[in-house]
Design a protein around this motif. Structure first.
Motif, PDB file in Angstrom:
ATOM      1  N   LEU A   1      11.297   8.328   1.288  1.00 42.96           N
ATOM      2  CA  LEU A   1      10.623   8.296  -0.149  1.00 42.96           C
ATOM      3  C   LEU A   1       9.691   9.268   0.346  1.00 42.96           C
ATOM      4  CD1 LEU A   1      10.247   7.055  -2.718  1.00 42.96           C
ATOM      5  CD2 LEU A   1       8.859   5.536  -1.555  1.00 42.96           C
ATOM      6  N   TYR A   2       8.732   9.125   1.493  1.00 43.63           N
ATOM      7  CA  TYR A   2       7.523   9.889   1.651  1.00 43.63           C
ATOM      8  C   TYR A   2       8.056  11.126   2.149  1.00 43.63           C
ATOM      9  CZ  TYR A   2       4.055   6.689   0.955  1.00 43.63           C
ATOM     10  OH  TYR A   2       3.255   5.621   0.458  1.00 43.63           O
TER      11      TYR A   2
ATOM     12  N   LEU B   1       0.594  -1.265   0.114  1.00 42.93           N
ATOM     13  CA  LEU B   1       0.121  -0.053  -0.048  1.00 42.93           C
ATOM     14  C   LEU B   1       0.624   1.431   0.000  1.00 42.93           C
ATOM     15  CD1 LEU B   1      -2.931  -0.419   2.354  1.00 42.93           C
ATOM     16  CD2 LEU B   1      -3.009   0.041   0.243  1.00 42.93           C
ATOM     17  N   LEU B   2       2.034   1.078   0.736  1.00 43.08           N
ATOM     18  CA  LEU B   2       2.796   2.348   0.773  1.00 43.08           C
ATOM     19  C   LEU B   2       3.300   2.692  -0.637  1.00 43.08           C
ATOM     20  CD1 LEU B   2       5.161   1.915   3.703  1.00 43.08           C
ATOM     21  CD2 LEU B   2       3.660   3.523   3.673  1.00 43.08           C
ATOM     22  N   GLY B   3       3.599   1.442  -1.379  1.00 45.54           N
ATOM     23  CA  GLY B   3       4.001   1.877  -2.856  1.00 45.54           C
ATOM     24  C   GLY B   3       2.968   2.395  -3.668  1.00 45.54           C
ATOM     25  N   PHE B   4       1.793   1.707  -3.246  1.00 43.56           N
ATOM     26  CA  PHE B   4       0.679   2.154  -4.208  1.00 43.56           C
ATOM     27  C   PHE B   4       0.288   3.724  -3.907  1.00 43.56           C
ATOM     28  CE2 PHE B   4      -4.126   2.017  -4.656  1.00 43.56           C
ATOM     29  CZ  PHE B   4      -4.137   1.772  -5.845  1.00 43.56           C
ATOM     30  N   ILE B   5       0.175   4.087  -2.732  1.00 44.02           N
ATOM     31  CA  ILE B   5      -0.156   5.669  -2.309  1.00 44.02           C
ATOM     32  C   ILE B   5       1.125   6.415  -2.835  1.00 44.02           C
ATOM     33  CG2 ILE B   5      -0.022   7.060  -0.330  1.00 44.02           C
ATOM     34  CD1 ILE B   5      -1.101   4.931   1.516  1.00 44.02           C
ATOM     35  N   TYR B   6       2.202   6.009  -2.916  1.00 41.16           N
ATOM     36  CA  TYR B   6       3.626   6.640  -3.715  1.00 41.16           C
ATOM     37  C   TYR B   6       3.086   6.872  -5.181  1.00 41.16           C
ATOM     38  CZ  TYR B   6       7.874   7.563  -5.782  1.00 41.16           C
ATOM     39  OH  TYR B   6       8.827   8.206  -6.444  1.00 41.16           O
TER      40      TYR B   6
ATOM     41  N   LEU C   1       8.173  12.976  -1.140  1.00 41.51           N
ATOM     42  CA  LEU C   1       6.886  13.159  -1.577  1.00 41.51           C
ATOM     43  C   LEU C   1       6.447  14.379  -0.997  1.00 41.51           C
ATOM     44  CD1 LEU C   1       5.473  11.380  -3.577  1.00 41.51           C
ATOM     45  CD2 LEU C   1       4.518  10.075  -1.801  1.00 41.51           C
TER      46      LEU C   1
ATOM     47  N   ILE D   1       0.119   6.845  -6.559  1.00 46.05           N
ATOM     48  CA  ILE D   1      -0.904   7.708  -6.764  1.00 46.05           C
ATOM     49  C   ILE D   1      -0.520   9.202  -6.534  1.00 46.05           C
ATOM     50  CG2 ILE D   1      -3.131   8.380  -5.742  1.00 46.05           C
ATOM     51  CD1 ILE D   1      -3.799   5.645  -5.245  1.00 46.05           C
ATOM     52  N   LYS D   2       0.166   9.545  -5.438  1.00 46.96           N
ATOM     53  CA  LYS D   2       0.683  10.764  -5.132  1.00 46.96           C
ATOM     54  C   LYS D   2       1.549  11.331  -6.106  1.00 46.96           C
ATOM     55  CE  LYS D   2      -0.159  12.294  -0.831  1.00 46.96           C
ATOM     56  NZ  LYS D   2      -0.500  13.608  -0.582  1.00 46.96           N
ATOM     57  N   LYS D   3       2.239  10.294  -6.594  1.00 43.88           N
ATOM     58  CA  LYS D   3       3.175  10.708  -7.764  1.00 43.88           C
ATOM     59  C   LYS D   3       2.467  11.505  -9.163  1.00 43.88           C
ATOM     60  CE  LYS D   3       7.472  11.209  -6.802  1.00 43.88           C
ATOM     61  NZ  LYS D   3       8.523  12.100  -7.442  1.00 43.88           N
TER      62      LYS D   3
ATOM     63  N   LYS E   1      -8.046   3.572  -8.191  1.00 43.46           N
ATOM     64  CA  LYS E   1      -8.210   4.218  -7.138  1.00 43.46           C
ATOM     65  C   LYS E   1      -9.368   4.033  -6.107  1.00 43.46           C
ATOM     66  CE  LYS E   1      -5.738   8.338  -8.908  1.00 43.46           C
ATOM     67  NZ  LYS E   1      -5.868   9.420  -9.395  1.00 43.46           N
TER      68      LYS E   1
ATOM     69  N   ILE F   1      -8.676  -4.299  -1.064  1.00 42.13           N
ATOM     70  CA  ILE F   1      -7.527  -4.611  -0.074  1.00 42.13           C
ATOM     71  C   ILE F   1      -8.470  -4.180   1.322  1.00 42.13           C
ATOM     72  CG2 ILE F   1      -5.698  -3.874   1.043  1.00 42.13           C
ATOM     73  CD1 ILE F   1      -4.367  -3.058  -1.515  1.00 42.13           C
TER      74      ILE F   1
ATOM     75  N   PHE G   1      11.804   3.998   3.336  1.00 43.17           N
ATOM     76  CA  PHE G   1      10.270   4.347   3.158  1.00 43.17           C
ATOM     77  C   PHE G   1      10.224   5.792   3.441  1.00 43.17           C
ATOM     78  CE2 PHE G   1       8.879   0.005   2.541  1.00 43.17           C
ATOM     79  CZ  PHE G   1       8.214   0.293   1.401  1.00 43.17           C
TER      80      PHE G   1
END
Lengths: 109, 123, 487, 456, 345
Positions: D15-16, B108-113, D19, B115-117, E322, E329, D12
């Protein structure tokens, strides 16, 4: 008919080894002889799949699930490689308009 | 837990593939001979809304599609880790669940990343 | 033991302080070198001239590898330690008429090198010896390559690779000995005690000998030497010829002979033959040289050849001769190079033909130069005589043919040295030398000191002989005893 | 385990942080994370814990982890303004480097070959991207693609090797593989090709000849900072992985694999040194020199003693820190002159004596001059092989070392003895810290190596 | 014995194959009829009573049409594309359990081609392969519209495949098996999965729509933008294959949905029915129920198509990535936690 049946039931392990070795070799030869980055890449994937096949065969043969779990890892990491690799190829393509590795000679081998 | 499938179980599937393949090939061959053949050069050109086609169609397309493809490969492959877990959910019990939740959290962290990008924003 | 540590590391401290002392580096380094000399003299006074190793230091260093900081001084070491600490201040003083760029680095490197040399001369642990051996090399490389003359980079590279090649093979030999040693350490006594068969001794002999031969240098390992001597700054040449060369000789005496006596027994003849070929060859080449500096360089090869022949002759006279000659050669050669440097600094050439008549305008220089040349050609009453006499005697004891060739060549050497003196100092002044100014200040100090040493040692060599006698004797006995047990 | 978790979490967070546009906080966060990981490394010392049968944090692993973390930390300090000028995705680079580091920690502490593979891939995949981070730069592109294709190719070999070994022994576990080798009467015929294939695969990764040909191109083409990372820390981890397998699990089969290894070692030494001699480009020279060092590092495996592993550790440490210095100076010089040929180093001693001195120490260490760490490393290697009196091999290595002197001294010559541009070359504070720390480590290890000799 | 097995399986395969073809054929007819009713018109009514022979006429027409392969296309791939599409559609039915074993002539015959323990994965695999047919066809045509459409189809399919895969995980947490047969058997009587997994079913269904390129996710074929989509260049039976594949896919999707979530051949009161009808007819009745459910789903597909307007492409992607993925999940987590609480881990 019956012959087919028994054969389907128990392919000897050796055959898996031979098959995998052949597929693997095809992959190696592909990498070494082809000039198109994508084809090379596909050949690499072929090598990985030969490995996967063999691992699964061994895993079943040894009755040990570890081999199949390993296949999962290979698949997952191969996917990561695919993602990165394709991105790299696209990047190179955008700069050179080609995916032929012969253009990659600015740095001499 | 569940029955092991052996290679015999896959034999019928091969039968089905054979039947389907036979059907497809036969039909293709049959239509090839059945239909009339009156070919003209106009007919054999690609059709692009009646306008003369320009250049080769196989040009680079929007990187967006490409990114989607790459993301698919990644996420889809990560999902395969969940199948064995789901099937063995009751055997693995709490430990397995926590571990898989950590895994999903990472995913999910990757997923959010992503999306954020704004990778998945289509304009 | 504190004294020894102080002796070894004082130059290192000096080097570090000098490196940060900027413009006053010259003074600082002089002070340190003189203090070191004083310390060396104090130690020499406290030294009891017998065969024992004194001021011994034995500290664990890299315990896991059996490496100890094991150092000590016996008669032989004492001699070279004295030589080193004597020559370094002389060399530093001799640089006073030069203005080197970046002097702090220059003098720091000299002091650093002194530390390395002292390590070599006092080490009783093979590994420590090796470290010192290399540690002495790096500074001299930089000295020669930074402040040297034309084509210095290529020449220095050659020199460096030559010497380091030799030393790496020596390292291999050391490792071999270490592995053979049941105690698994590098202690020299343990190495002495090893019982190796003659094949083993043979190759270890060569592994060590090549390293030492390159350093000395002995024919045919000498090819780096004339170029390097010429290209190096004078102080570098002095360090190389005056002290560094002795590392090779010392190595042979301390490490080669006692550890592989059978190897020496089997191959020593080859070494002697090489030495004598070297003497002849270098003398002949020297004869044809037009550049005085090169001439001295070749003469140095000839002298060293004789020393090594004396050592490999392996008897009391030869060995003692080598001892004295090490000291004398160090002093003489430094003197020679200094004179040439003075000439060069005045007229910018060392070509024998272009010079002449300097004696008329610079009598002090002419006098001191004469004394040094006489010392070099071993006129009785100078320091060179004692050494060469003993060496020839030693070689004679080994084989009459050898001593005949060697002796003749020494006479031959006298001819070209004196001819050089004649051409340079005597005769008519020419346009180049007419403006020559005589020595003054530190130049005078240095040259007179050297001359005094030459004469004093020539007339009264007893202290030197006395200093080393017991140790040399002990060494010979030790080796002969071991040789007997092997055979 | 803690170490990997810490590093991953740091990755992480960084990374964030990127972001959310906290670019100023990236470096401090990374440094704190790495220091924490380093702290865990120290805490775990002598613990010898086995994690889920997959990883074993024995002292071997911890020592190599320590080197990798410290090396990475130093490289991070070099990032000052390195990425900023070129891209706005700085956080990603930090993250990728951290991920690569996490992969490396796995590689050095694996107990199960699955972890070897996973670690290797995590590291490699990050590096493929890092090698190509200059998207518009052709050399960077090419380096990336080459590295990627070769990396993937070698992974194939490695995996096939693992598979065959698995087929023979029925396990990925190192201990069980070793037990198989020790206990079974007949070793399965598929085991041997497995060993060879793994050796080939790992040789690719560590850049040992004849599988080295990608190395110079990739090292030259990749951004210098990434090259630094690849040729130092990554290489060290690769060797640790190699060692863990061959000196650990496959040790009973030493007689079998020593012959091919010997060929690899000799070729690597020879090709690396001789080709390095002809390079005009400093970066490329370092690439070839890294190949030759791979040869020395493998040297330790020709004769397996109880010290082999530690020897590699010492050598790897020496090599890593010396190379970091060399590359750091290269970055400085290149930023100033825009070129990485030898000529651009001319007269460096005048332009910045401190940097020149550091570079000299690094070169001396790489060449293996006493009183530097490089010498101790080489000495241990020779010592190790000499224990079986393989004198010819040592002599060969010595000859190669001599060749090495030539090209390392070319740098020293350029720095000290040649005249170049007189422009001042100022080193930022972070660079000074890195240089001085590395020099200090190099000298301390050279003068008093006892602190590292008995680590493992 | 073995040859009997082979013959039995071949017969079963042939029957199922035939049924799926017929259903697909009549789906086309049904589609038009449904559309007609929804739009308040008659639909096909000329061929046979109520136009019941219309599909046959269509098929015949397809057969007899001229076959055109554009000169600039890649000939081999141009033919392989539709072939692959249909092939993939046709083999999907192999693992669907059509009914409980039926007793015929003293022999118990399972109404399933093969009960493999990775049935769900097999379905996914086959469905994923389908995108190759579209992609290859679109690429081989060498037509910009075709290619664009094919790419759209591909990205749409793969985007929704993730959500689909995730949604099924929640189901698997409950069933703990990948065998479709076992999953269906677990839903005995009223215990249909949809009651426990309504959210999962919803996601799965939406994804099924997208996977089959059905409205409102029929962007690859949207005529207003892309002429005819990826099959613009196709004619004759190859075009027929694409259309046909779509209907078969719809059929397979419906069957999978019915099997996974709506109990398959289970229905309330089936136990008493079994007693009443006996071992031969009770399973067949179950099969009929199953087909009833399938038909209901097919109808639903059509109903949606003619009611809901098409998505915009960005809406479609946003929904997939989205909307559905996070939802899926979340569904997994909820399911997992609930099971953990109920069963006291």
């Amino acid at each position: 008919m019956e012959n087919l049946f028994t054969q389907a039931a128990g392919v000897p392990l050796n055959h898996y080894i031979y098959l995998s070795a052949i597929i693997f070799s095809i992959g190696v030869i592909g990498v070494l002889t082809r000039r198109n980055a994508i084809v090379i890449f596909m050949s690499v994937e072929l090598m990985l799949n030969a490995v996967n096949l063999l691992l699964t065969a061994f895993s079943v043969h040894n009755n040990d699930p570890a081999g199949q779990v390993f296949v999962f890892f290979i698949m997952a990491l191969a996917a990561a490689e695919v993602a990165v690799g394709l991105a790299i190829i696209v990047m190179v393509y955008r700069n050179t308009k080609s995916v032929d590795i012969n253009v990659l000679n600015r740095l001499k081998w | 837990m569940q029955a092991q499938s052996s290679s015999i179980d896959f034999l019928p599937i091969i039968f089905q593939v054979i039947v389907a393949l036979g059907f497809v090939v036969t039909t293709l061959v049959a239509t090839h001979f059945l239909g009339p053949k009156r070919k003209t050069s106009d007919k054999l050109e690609t059709f692009e809304a009646g306008i003369k086609s320009v250049g080769n169609a196989r040009q680079p397309f929007s990187i967006k599609y490409f990114v989607v493809a790459i993301l698919f490969v990644l996420f889809d492959v990560e999902v395969i880790f969940m199948y064995p877990w789901a099937v063995n959910f009751r055997t693995l019990r709490m430990d397995g669940m926590i571990e898989m939740f950590i895994f999903m959290g990472t995913l999910l962290l990757g997923f959010i990343y992503v999306i954020k990008k704004k990778v998945l924003d289509w304009n | 033991m504190e004294q020894l540590l102080l002796l070894i590391f004082l130059p290192l401290v000096g080097a570090i302080i000098t490196a940060f002392s900027g413009k006053s580096a010259k003074i600082v380094s002089t002070v340190f070198s003189v203090v070191s000399l004083g310390l060396a003299l104090v130690i020499a006074c406290n030294f009891i001239p017998n065969a024992s190793t004194q001021f011994e230091v034995n500290l664990p260093w890299i315990a896991d590898l059996g490496i100890n900081f094991h150092a000590g001084i016996d008669g032989i070491s004492m001699l070279v330690v004295l030589l080193t600490n004597l020559l370094v201040p002389i060399i530093i003083l001799s640089s006073y008429n030069h203005e080197y760029k970046n002097p702090a680095a220059f003098y720091a490197l000299i002091l650093f090198m002194q530390c390395g040399l002292l390590l070599v001369f006092t080490a009783l642990d093979a590994f420590l010896f090796y470290i010192g051996w290399e540690a002495a090399l790096i500074p001299i490389y930089f000295i020669c390559a930074i402040w040297g003359g034309k084509d210095r980079i290529r020449i220095n590279m050659k020199f460096f690779v030559y010497t380091i090649a030799g030393s790496l093979f020596m390292l291999m030999g050391i490792i071999y000995l270490y592995l053979q040693n049941p105690a698994h350490n590098f202690d020299i006594q343990a190495f002495y005690a090893l019982n190796l068969d003659s094949a083993q001794q043979g190759w270890i002999f060569w592994a060590f000998f090549i390293a030492f031969a390159i350093k000395m240098p002995i024919f045919p390992f000498h090819t780096w030497q004339p170029d390097t001597y010429t290209a190096a700054p004078t102080q570098g040449t002095m360090l190389l010829s005056g002290i560094m060369l002795k590392m090779g000789i010392y190595g042979v005496i301390r490490w080669l002979l006692p550890i592989v006596p059978a190897g020496v027994h089997d191959w020593g003849q080859v070494a002697i033959v090489l030495s004598i070929i070297g003497i002849v060859y270098a003398s002949l080449i020297a004869f044809t040289q037009k550049d005085a500096k090169r001439l001295v360089a070749y003469s140095s090869i000839a002298h060293v050849g004789l020393i090594s022949a004396g050592i490999f002759a392996f008897n009391q006279q030869g060995m003692q001769g080598a001892m004295v000659q090490m000291l004398s050669h160090g002093i003489n050669v430094v003197g020679l190079f200094f004179v040439l440097d003075i000439i060069f600094s005045r007229v910018k050439t060392n070509k024998i033909e272009e010079l002449g008549g300097i004696a008329k305008v610079a009598p002090h220089l002419a006098l001191t130069f004469l004394i040094i040349v006489l010392g070099t050609v071993a006129l009785p009453g100078t320091n060179g005589f004692i050494g060469e006499f003993l060496l020839l005697m030693g070689v004679y004891n080994y084989g009459i043919w050898a001593s005949a060739i060697a002796g003749l060549t020494i006479i031959f050497g006298a001819v070209y040295m004196l001819r050089m003196y004649q051409n340079v100092m005597l005769g008519e002044t020419n346009s180049l030398t007419i403006t020559f100014t005589d020595i003054k200040g530190t130049e005078k100090l240095v040259l007179y000191t050297i001359c005094a040493l030459i004469i004093v040692l020539g007339i009264y060599p007893k202290p030197v002989l006395h200093l080393t006698e017991a140790s040399v004797q002990h060494l010979l006995e030790q080796v002969n005893q071991k040789l007997n047990t092997v055979n | 385990m803690n170490i990997i978790i810490t590093i991953s979490i740091t990755a992480f967070i960084v990374l964030y942080a990127g972001l959310f546009k906290a670019n100023k906080a990236l470096l401090p966060l990374t440094v704190v994370g790495l220091l924490t990981a380093l702290g865990f490394t120290f805490c775990a010392w002598n613990g010898n814990a086995v994690h889920f049968g997959m990883m074993q944090t024995d002292n071997f692993a911890l020592a190599f982890s320590g080197i990798c973390i410290i090396g990475t930390l130093l490289i991070f300090l070099l990032t000052q303004n390195y990425f900023h000028a070129k891209s706005d995705n700085i956080a990603e680079y930090y993250t990728l480097i951290l991920f690569a580091l996490a992969g490396m920690i796995m590689m050095v502490s694996y107990k199960n070959m699955a972890m070897l593979f996973v670690g290797l891939e995590i590291m490699s995949v990050s590096l493929y991207i890092l090698a190509g981070i200059r998207k518009k730069d052709f050399a960077s592109n090419e380096a990336s693609l080459k590295y990627f294709l070769m990396g993937a190719f070698s992974t194939g070999f490695l995996l096939f090797g693992i598979t065959l070994i698995y087929g023979a022994t029925g396990s990925f576990d190192l201990d069980r593989i070793q037990a198989y080798l020790v206990n079974s009467q007949v070793i399965s015929p598929i085991f041997y090709p497995g060993v060879i294939l793994m050796m080939i695969g790992l040789s690719f990764k560590i850049g040992a000849a004849p599988f080295h040909f990608w190395t110079p191109d990739v090292y030259e083409g990749a951004p210098t900072l990434i090259t630094t990372f690849m040729s130092t820390v990554v290489k060290t981890a690769g060797f640790a992985a190699f060692l863990r397998l061959f000196a650990g699990a496959l040790a009973p089969l030493h007689d079998f694999w020593v012959a091919p290894l010997m060929v690899i070692v000799c070729l690597t030494l020879f090709i690396g040194n001789v080709t390095a001699l002809f390079q005009k480009n400093f970066k490329r020279m370092l690439a070839y020199s890294s190949i030759s060092h791979a040869g020395y590092l493998l040297f330790s495996l020709i004769v397996l003693t109880k010290n082999s592993e530690n020897n590699v550790l010492v050598y790897a440490a020496a090599y890593t820190f010396a190379s970091i210095i060399a590359f750091a100076v290269l970055i400085l010089v290149k930023q100033k002159t825009g070129s990485d040929s030898f000529e651009s180093f001319n007269g460096l001693a005048k332009r910045n004596p401190l940097v020149a001195l550091c570079l000299t120490v690094a070169m001396l260490s790489l060449a293996g001059i006493p009183l530097t760490a490089g010498f101790i490393g080489k000495y241990l290697m020779f010592l190790n092989v000499m224990t079986e009196y393989k004198t010819l091999l040592v002599a060969f290595a010595i000859l190669n070392a001599l060749v090495g002197f030539y090209y390392y001294f070319r740098v020293i010559v350029a720095v000290w003895f040649k005249d170049g541009a007189e422009t001042e070359l100022s080193a930022p504070v972070q660079y000074k810290v890195v240089l001085l720390v590395s020099v200090a480590i190099t000298l301390i290890l050279g003068i008093y190596p006892a602190i590292i000799l008995n680590l493992i | 014995m073995d040859s009997a097995f082979v013959i039995e399986k071949f017969i079963l395969v042939a029957v199922i194959f035939g049924i799926s073809l017929v259903i697909a054929m009549y789906s086309t007819y049904a589609e038009r009829k449904v559309a007609a009713y929804l739009q308040d018109r008659l639909g096909p009514d000329r061929a046979g009573p109520f136009g019941i022979l219309q599909p046959l006429a269509d098929g015949l027409k397809m057969f007899m049409k001229e076959e055109i392969i554009p000169t600039s296309s890649n000939r081999f791939l141009f033919i392989a594309g539709p072939g692959l599409a249909l092939l993939c559609a046709c083999i999907g039915t192999a693992v669907i359990p059509w009914g409980s074993p039926v007793l015929i002539a003293g022999k118990t015959i399972p109404l399933q081609v093969s009960d493999i323990n990775v049935g769900v994965l097999y379905i996914f695999g086959v469905v994923s392969l389908g995108v190759y047919g579209v992609m290859i066809g679109g690429w081989a045509s060498n037509n910009k519209y075709s290619l664009l459409s094919a790419i759209r189809a591909a990205s749409q399919n793969i985007s929704y495949e993730i959500a689909m895969g995730l949604s099924i995980i929640a189901l698997l947490l409950m069933t703990n098996t990948l065998s479709l047969k076992e999953i269906v058997d677990q839903q005995h009587g009223w215990r249909w999965n949809v009651l426990y997994q309504p959210l999962g079913f919803l996601i799965f269904m939406v994804c099924s729509f997208a996977e089959t390129n059905r409205a409102p996710f029929d962007l690859p074929e949207c005529e207003t933008e892309l002429i005819g989509g990826y099959h613009t260049e196709y004619s004759s039976m190859k075009l027929g294959f694409y259309l046909f594949a779509e209907y078969i896919n719809m059929f397979v999707s419906s069957a999978v949905m019915a099997a996974l979530y709506w109990g398959g051949y289970n229905y309330p009161g089936m136990d008493s029915m079994a007693v009443w009808l006996g071992p031969t007819w009770a399973p067949l009745f179950g099969t009929a129920v199953f087909f009833g459910k399938i038909c209901a789903f097919i109808f639903f597909f059509m109903w949606v198509r003619w009611t809901i307007p098409r998505f915009r492409y960005d809406q479609l992607m946003n929904l997939g990535w989205k909307g559905l993925i996070p939802l899926a999940i979340a569904n997994i987590i909820i399911t997992g936690v609930v099971i953990a609480i109920i069963e006291k881990f």
